[in-house]
Design a protein around this motif. Structure first.
Motif, PDB file in Angstrom:
ATOM      1  N   VAL A   1       0.834  -1.207   0.000  1.00  0.00           N
ATOM      2  CA  VAL A   1       0.000   0.000   0.000  1.00  0.00           C
ATOM      3  C   VAL A   1       0.868   1.258   0.000  1.00  0.00           C
ATOM      4  N   VAL A   2       1.869   1.301   0.894  1.00  0.00           N
ATOM      5  CA  VAL A   2       2.717   2.495   0.981  1.00  0.00           C
ATOM      6  C   VAL A   2       3.351   2.796  -0.376  1.00  0.00           C
ATOM      7  N   ARG A   3       3.944   1.745  -0.980  1.00  0.00           N
ATOM      8  CA  ARG A   3       4.651   1.963  -2.243  1.00  0.00           C
ATOM      9  C   ARG A   3       3.678   2.357  -3.351  1.00  0.00           C
ATOM     10  N   SER A   4       2.510   1.681  -3.362  1.00  0.00           N
ATOM     11  CA  SER A   4       1.546   1.987  -4.421  1.00  0.00           C
ATOM     12  C   SER A   4       1.037   3.410  -4.286  1.00  0.00           C
ATOM     13  N   LEU A   5       0.858   3.875  -3.051  1.00  0.00           N
ATOM     14  CA  LEU A   5       0.434   5.263  -2.848  1.00  0.00           C
ATOM     15  C   LEU A   5       1.525   6.200  -3.355  1.00  0.00           C
ATOM     16  N   ALA A   6       2.778   5.876  -3.026  1.00  0.00           N
ATOM     17  CA  ALA A   6       3.895   6.731  -3.437  1.00  0.00           C
ATOM     18  C   ALA A   6       3.938   6.857  -4.959  1.00  0.00           C
ATOM     19  N   LEU A   7       3.699   5.729  -5.654  1.00  0.00           N
ATOM     20  CA  LEU A   7       3.778   5.739  -7.113  1.00  0.00           C
ATOM     21  C   LEU A   7       2.443   6.093  -7.749  1.00  0.00           C
ATOM     22  N   GLY A   8       1.416   6.348  -6.904  1.00  0.00           N
ATOM     23  CA  GLY A   8       0.111   6.737  -7.442  1.00  0.00           C
ATOM     24  C   GLY A   8      -0.553   5.637  -8.255  1.00  0.00           C
ATOM     25  N   ASN A   9      -0.294   4.361  -7.877  1.00  0.00           N
ATOM     26  CA  ASN A   9      -0.858   3.248  -8.652  1.00  0.00           C
ATOM     27  C   ASN A   9      -2.360   3.101  -8.492  1.00  0.00           C
ATOM     28  N   TYR A  10      -2.917   3.721  -7.428  1.00  0.00           N
ATOM     29  CA  TYR A  10      -4.331   3.463  -7.128  1.00  0.00           C
ATOM     30  C   TYR A  10      -5.264   4.375  -7.900  1.00  0.00           C
ATOM     31  N   GLU A  11      -4.661   5.398  -8.567  1.00  0.00           N
ATOM     32  CA  GLU A  11      -5.532   6.398  -9.202  1.00  0.00           C
ATOM     33  C   GLU A  11      -6.684   5.752  -9.967  1.00  0.00           C
ATOM     34  N   LYS A  12      -6.390   4.651 -10.698  1.00  0.00           N
ATOM     35  CA  LYS A  12      -7.473   4.072 -11.494  1.00  0.00           C
ATOM     36  C   LYS A  12      -8.342   3.118 -10.666  1.00  0.00           C
ATOM     37  N   LYS A  13      -7.712   2.110 -10.042  1.00  0.00           N
ATOM     38  CA  LYS A  13      -8.483   1.031  -9.398  1.00  0.00           C
ATOM     39  C   LYS A  13      -9.264   1.509  -8.172  1.00  0.00           C
TER      40      LYS A  13
END
Lengths: 454, 454
Positions: free
Chosen positions: B340-352
């Motif tokens: 979660v931390v890394r995905s937030l940092a890389l903004g991976n959640y914007e879509k899903k």
């Protein structure tokens, strides 16, 4: 201002989608092409499917190529599926060879061949070459679209050449000079060319001490090099020093990002699973092995504690402090691990030396351990009815355990590093389990020893 | 080829040190100045102290400034101490304002004033301005040495200007265009200028959709922006859109590196202690608070286990599985946290979307938990003499605990992120302790419950 830009862009995008919806093709194209490809991509992703099909028809292959380059692999695959009507090879002709290679690398041999045969020969040759380099090497991230100069060229002529070639080249700010056998001879920045007189020969303004990377070099080393010298690009050469391509700083940023993610992932044994697009089951399938493996290691601690069943029967409360003891030792170990792993990654030890770091960590661990022990020996009697012996057992165990934990946490990654492996694979949990075993043994041996004197 | 370069450089450096030792000043200067400042710095650090003093005498203030800029703050302080004989202000005049500001920011008010008053007024003004911006903002990492264009200028005239100004400007490949009130109006790349006709007006070749960052913007947001668009630089503007300076890609790389280190540090609660140059005692002083705080939290688990003393007296072996149970739950929680931390940092959640991520993690945790439970229920009876009840207690507890652990590991950072804080501060150990409490409670409650039916 990024926030503001985001808002204005949202409005801008809405207008665009309307224009497309209403079939205002020319108006749409005008407004759309005014956007940066990254932003164009966002608009495309917001389109309804039927609109997207119309979109592909009114845009040229070159314009679609610009957007396609900005997508990640998954998005690229989705887009290709929508393209039956478009000539893919034509689009790939307009893309940078390295981007085409990245995409084709994901396809089946058959599809790949089809596309390559459809492409212009020269472009296809570049792609085929790039496909031959291993992943995570300089070759895999380099671009072929670079301009090669010759020592004998005049600065003025070069500037004229740039006027024509600039639009296609990925990097025109660093220009690499080669001799007649394409061997790397020097580098000249566009800045140098501008300052130089137009009649000057390239050979007289270029620097001969050019730092290059071998095509099989690890991509992280390339990144570190460019970071160290604040380069905008670095030349990639073959074993016999022939200029094959260049790695640009924007690729380097992505590489460093990747490596940092890997470090964190190794740290939490989530290697290769930080991809949020995985289904719960796939993610579990990838993570479970680590957890189960660590669980088995955990059975070791269970076994050790089992050995001390008698001691436990005498003082059941001993087990109450197992979590706290192991937790503290684990935390200290993880701290040391993080410090060492990160320092190795950033090359902080080059001056001070590794032994120094090791002794530093041991000292740190013991000092912290002493503080904790003191706290517990004072605290426990109050909380658990004056049992001084118990307090002493716990306190002394934590002192020793924390010292040992710090050493383990720093020695393991240092050893792994000496073995030329990535220190991050000494991921937290493994070291923690290792530390658990040691601290539990210290704890119960001491307890058993002292209980004999009761 | 970096390796090879390293070797040749080592030899090259030895020659240099000899030349200096033997007083071959001119020969030394010639060979030395041929090096990249980064490499010059390495040579300086290898010099004996007496030689270094002679070195300062034979080099010009400008030449020393180039080297000084490459040192980190500590090394800079050391060098300054060796300078009694040199005029520091003179050297700082030749440095980029942002580098001077970074250094002076570390000094006492008094020393700072002394140096500033000794410097050229214009240069000093820039430095003073940069000193006013908060740390970790765009203003704190921007450079003032940028070239401002006007829409009415002719391309040919600009190119001539660049011939004179290029040597001083930090970035001449992106040129920002301002109106008469210094407000940012557009951007033009040197590439565009080269391709354009010399008679063309800048206003006609520049792009007006220029992405800028506010001077108080967080430096990480600036970095993400430049990374997203593959920019080489971004303009920094005031609240009323006046161009104050630019942030260049090389600064961005260092920022991203810094942030990645912070994430890892928060993760291992080594915040601000990854600096390897700290003494063991200082490091301990900074780390101990975390460890002791976590130890107190650990006392909670101790308290909980204490509550179940009776249950433990009936089945002492229960305590043998405490480490394994808590370890597994902790590991799953840490995995979720890292993802979660890394995905937030890389903004991976914007879509899903975040809810999706949450459900994903819960699912993952339960699947892994089921696998572990199954393994244990089969295994424990073999290892610990056919005690099926014990096996069931442990197995079912681990199933529940891992599900809960995954949720805690992902919910906490998501909440912290919603509160606009850095999700990385939900550092592993805190979440682990939280998870310990939950899993221990599940474990012993179930044990107590079931033992009643014996």
């Amino acid at each position: 201002m990024v926030k503001l830009n985001d808002e204005t862009r949202a409005a801008y995008n809405r207008d665009l989608l309307e224009l497309l919806q209403e079939g205002e093709d020319t108006a749409f194209r005008l407004k759309f092409l005014d956007l940066h490809p990254v932003d164009q991509m966002e608009v495309v992703q917001q389109m309804k499917e039927e609109n997207r099909n119309r979109f592909y028809e009114i845009m040229s292959a070159k314009e679609i190529a610009d957007i396609f380059e900005e997508l990640n692999l998954e998005e690229q695959k989705d887009m290709v599926l929508e393209w039956e009507n478009k000539d893919m090879s034509d689009i790939f002709n307009y893309m940078n060879a390295d981007d085409v290679a990245d995409f084709l690398g994901e396809l089946e041999e058959k599809e790949r061949e089809e596309i390559l045969t459809g492409m212009d020969t020269e472009e296809a040759e570049d792609v085929k070459e790039l496909l031959t380099y291993e992943e995570e090497t300089a070759g895999s991230i380099m671009t072929k679209e670079s301009i090669h100069l010759h020592e004998t060229e005049k600065v003025g002529d070069v500037l004229n050449r740039l006027r024509n070639e600039a639009p296609d080249a990925e990097m025109i700010y660093y220009l690499y000079v080669v001799d007649e056998s394409e061997k790397l001879a020097g580098v000249v920045s566009l800045r140098d060319l501008l300052v130089a007189s137009l009649e000057e020969k390239v050979g007289n303004v270029m620097s001969r001490r050019v730092v290059s990377v071998h095509v099989n070099e690890d991509q992280e080393d390339v990144a570190r090099l460019i970071q160290k010298y604040d380069f905008l690009a670095a030349p990639v050469v073959s074993a016999n020093n022939q200029l094959l391509g260049i790695v640009t700083v924007d690729d380097v940023i992505d590489v460093l990002e990747e490596e940092a993610t890997e470090d964190l992932a190794e740290f939490a044994t989530t290697r290769g699973t930080t991809d949020v697009n995985l289904s719960a089951f796939t993610a579990a399938k990838r993570r479970a092995p680590w957890i189960i493996l660590l669980m088995f290691l955990g059975m070791i601690t269970a076994g050790i504690i089992g050995q001390f069943e008698e001691t436990l029967e005498q003082v059941v409360l001993l087990s109450a402090f197992i979590p706290m003891l192991m937790g503290s030792a684990g935390n200290v170990g993880t701290q040391s691990l993080a410090v060492v792993v990160r320092s190795l990654a950033l090359g902080n030890y080059e001056k001070k030396g590794l032994l120094w770091a090791l002794i530093r960590e041991l000292g740190t661990g013991l000092v912290i351990g002493f503080a904790c022990a003191l706290t517990l020996i004072i605290l426990i009697p109050f909380l658990y009815g004056g049992d001084l012996l118990l307090a002493f057992i716990v306190g002394f165990s934590i002192f020793l355990s924390l010292g040992v934990a710090a050493v383990i946490g720093s020695v393991v990654p240092l050893i792994i590093n000496r073995l030329k492996l990535d220190p991050a694979i000494a991921s937290g949990p493994f070291i923690t389990t290792f530390i658990d075993v040691v601290s539990i043994t210290i704890y119960f041996s001491m307890a058993t020893m002292l209980l004999q004197f009761l």
